[in-house]
Design a protein around this motif. Sequence first.
Motif, PDB file in Angstrom:
ATOM      1  N   LEU A   1       1.471  -1.758   6.237  1.00  0.00           N
ATOM      2  CA  LEU A   1       0.007  -1.230   6.850  1.00  0.00           C
ATOM      3  C   LEU A   1       0.148  -0.050   7.165  1.00  0.00           C
ATOM      4  N   VAL A   2      -0.729   0.998   6.588  1.00  0.00           N
ATOM      5  CA  VAL A   2      -0.881   2.532   6.914  1.00  0.00           C
ATOM      6  C   VAL A   2      -1.681   2.471   8.104  1.00  0.00           C
ATOM      7  N   LEU A   3      -1.411   3.111   9.326  1.00  0.00           N
ATOM      8  CA  LEU A   3      -2.265   3.015  10.297  1.00  0.00           C
ATOM      9  C   LEU A   3      -2.713   4.573  10.419  1.00  0.00           C
ATOM     10  N   ARG A   4      -3.862   5.136  10.450  1.00  0.00           N
ATOM     11  CA  ARG A   4      -4.381   6.480  10.364  1.00  0.00           C
ATOM     12  C   ARG A   4      -5.477   6.416  11.534  1.00  0.00           C
ATOM     13  N   PRO A   5      -5.204   7.172  12.635  1.00  0.00           N
ATOM     14  CA  PRO A   5      -6.109   7.380  13.579  1.00  0.00           C
ATOM     15  C   PRO A   5      -7.350   8.326  13.249  1.00  0.00           C
ATOM     16  N   SER A   6      -8.233   7.946  12.473  1.00  0.00           N
ATOM     17  CA  SER A   6      -9.284   8.822  11.813  1.00  0.00           C
ATOM     18  C   SER A   6     -10.431   9.010  13.339  1.00  0.00           C
ATOM     19  N   PHE A   7     -10.960   9.771  12.982  1.00  0.00           N
ATOM     20  CA  PHE A   7     -12.231   9.837  13.948  1.00  0.00           C
ATOM     21  C   PHE A   7     -12.947   8.718  14.183  1.00  0.00           C
TER      22      PHE A   7
ATOM     23  N   SER B   1       1.039  -1.183   0.013  1.00  0.00           N
ATOM     24  CA  SER B   1       0.061   0.039  -0.190  1.00  0.00           C
ATOM     25  C   SER B   1       0.905   1.307   0.033  1.00  0.00           C
ATOM     26  N   GLU B   2       0.148   2.234   0.066  1.00  0.00           N
ATOM     27  CA  GLU B   2       0.925   3.719  -0.118  1.00  0.00           C
ATOM     28  C   GLU B   2       1.684   3.770   1.246  1.00  0.00           C
ATOM     29  N   ARG B   3       2.509   4.887   1.300  1.00  0.00           N
ATOM     30  CA  ARG B   3       3.463   5.215   2.407  1.00  0.00           C
ATOM     31  C   ARG B   3       2.610   6.263   3.386  1.00  0.00           C
ATOM     32  N   ALA B   4       2.857   5.978   4.721  1.00  0.00           N
ATOM     33  CA  ALA B   4       2.375   6.972   5.654  1.00  0.00           C
ATOM     34  C   ALA B   4       2.444   8.349   5.595  1.00  0.00           C
ATOM     35  N   ASN B   5       1.182   9.133   5.784  1.00  0.00           N
ATOM     36  CA  ASN B   5       1.650  10.422   5.742  1.00  0.00           C
ATOM     37  C   ASN B   5       1.885  11.258   7.033  1.00  0.00           C
ATOM     38  N   ALA B   6       2.874  11.234   7.529  1.00  0.00           N
ATOM     39  CA  ALA B   6       3.056  11.822   8.925  1.00  0.00           C
ATOM     40  C   ALA B   6       2.381  13.303   9.300  1.00  0.00           C
ATOM     41  N   LEU B   7       2.158  13.827   8.218  1.00  0.00           N
ATOM     42  CA  LEU B   7       1.169  15.056   8.347  1.00  0.00           C
ATOM     43  C   LEU B   7      -0.295  14.907   8.635  1.00  0.00           C
ATOM     44  N   ARG B   8      -0.688  13.721   8.345  1.00  0.00           N
ATOM     45  CA  ARG B   8      -2.151  13.311   8.848  1.00  0.00           C
ATOM     46  C   ARG B   8      -2.029  12.181  10.005  1.00  0.00           C
ATOM     47  N   GLY B   9      -0.993  12.281  10.734  1.00  0.00           N
ATOM     48  CA  GLY B   9      -0.781  11.445  11.825  1.00  0.00           C
ATOM     49  C   GLY B   9      -0.808  10.183  11.472  1.00  0.00           C
ATOM     50  N   GLU B  10      -0.431   9.668  10.510  1.00  0.00           N
ATOM     51  CA  GLU B  10      -0.295   8.105  10.041  1.00  0.00           C
ATOM     52  C   GLU B  10       1.142   7.636  10.574  1.00  0.00           C
ATOM     53  N   ALA B  11       0.966   6.229  10.619  1.00  0.00           N
ATOM     54  CA  ALA B  11       2.234   5.510  10.965  1.00  0.00           C
ATOM     55  C   ALA B  11       2.148   4.251  10.018  1.00  0.00           C
ATOM     56  N   GLU B  12       3.435   3.763   9.927  1.00  0.00           N
ATOM     57  CA  GLU B  12       3.311   2.302   9.146  1.00  0.00           C
ATOM     58  C   GLU B  12       3.997   1.397   9.907  1.00  0.00           C
ATOM     59  N   LEU B  13       3.171   0.262   9.878  1.00  0.00           N
ATOM     60  CA  LEU B  13       3.481  -1.034  10.563  1.00  0.00           C
ATOM     61  C   LEU B  13       3.811  -1.977   9.213  1.00  0.00           C
ATOM     62  N   MET B  14       5.066  -2.663   9.413  1.00  0.00           N
ATOM     63  CA  MET B  14       5.416  -3.799   8.289  1.00  0.00           C
ATOM     64  C   MET B  14       5.300  -4.995   8.982  1.00  0.00           C
ATOM     65  N   LEU B  15       4.334  -5.790   8.541  1.00  0.00           N
ATOM     66  CA  LEU B  15       4.087  -7.249   8.739  1.00  0.00           C
ATOM     67  C   LEU B  15       4.251  -8.266   7.800  1.00  0.00           C
TER      68      LEU B  15
ATOM     69  N   PHE C   1      -4.445  -0.808  17.058  1.00  0.00           N
ATOM     70  CA  PHE C   1      -3.942  -0.915  15.715  1.00  0.00           C
ATOM     71  C   PHE C   1      -5.035  -1.641  14.724  1.00  0.00           C
ATOM     72  N   TRP C   2      -5.669  -2.491  15.114  1.00  0.00           N
ATOM     73  CA  TRP C   2      -6.578  -3.149  14.134  1.00  0.00           C
ATOM     74  C   TRP C   2      -7.683  -2.054  13.561  1.00  0.00           C
ATOM     75  N   HIS C   3      -8.110  -1.336  14.660  1.00  0.00           N
ATOM     76  CA  HIS C   3      -9.237  -0.412  14.269  1.00  0.00           C
ATOM     77  C   HIS C   3      -8.591   0.896  13.218  1.00  0.00           C
ATOM     78  N   VAL C   4      -7.200   1.253  13.646  1.00  0.00           N
ATOM     79  CA  VAL C   4      -6.859   2.268  12.840  1.00  0.00           C
ATOM     80  C   VAL C   4      -6.105   1.945  11.252  1.00  0.00           C
ATOM     81  N   ILE C   5      -6.199   0.670  10.997  1.00  0.00           N
ATOM     82  CA  ILE C   5      -5.446   0.291   9.691  1.00  0.00           C
ATOM     83  C   ILE C   5      -6.509   0.860   8.534  1.00  0.00           C
ATOM     84  N   LYS C   6      -5.688   1.625   7.920  1.00  0.00           N
ATOM     85  CA  LYS C   6      -6.371   2.194   6.798  1.00  0.00           C
ATOM     86  C   LYS C   6      -6.356   1.320   5.651  1.00  0.00           C
ATOM     87  N   ASP C   7      -7.254   0.951   4.981  1.00  0.00           N
ATOM     88  CA  ASP C   7      -7.505   0.196   3.661  1.00  0.00           C
ATOM     89  C   ASP C   7      -7.092  -1.277   4.216  1.00  0.00           C
ATOM     90  N   ARG C   8      -7.668  -1.746   5.118  1.00  0.00           N
ATOM     91  CA  ARG C   8      -7.223  -3.230   5.841  1.00  0.00           C
ATOM     92  C   ARG C   8      -7.611  -4.077   4.627  1.00  0.00           C
TER      93      ARG C   8
END
Length: 104
Positions: free
Chosen positions: A21-27, A2-16, A61-68
């Motif tokens: 996996l891009v983790l994005r803490p959306s509302f 998938s795409e890379r995480a965007n730190a400006l959006r508060g995203e983080a990356e987890l390589m599994l 982490f499970w809940h904030v996976i973007k495009d799981r």
Amino acid sequence: MSERANALRGEAELMLDGQRLVLRPSFAALVAAEEELGSLFDMVERAANGRLMLSEIAGLFWHVIKDRPKELTREAFGEAMMALGLAGVTPVLKILLKQILQGQ
């Protein structure tokens, strides 16, 4: 991958298992996590005191996976996270907890 995480959006990356996996803490994702895990503020406090449980980290982490990926099950996710170890997930957890406290 998938795409890379965007730190400006508060995203983080987890390589599994070689998968990014891009983790994005959306509302919406944080509300879902809070419904399962309880207060996010309490979670942050437990993390600060070294009392955050592995199940809470995996749940957050499970809940904030973007495009799981559809083929990714929660059980497989947890197993892959354990293979990475706490040292591997802690930097990602710090990013997410900081984002939860600061917002966007």
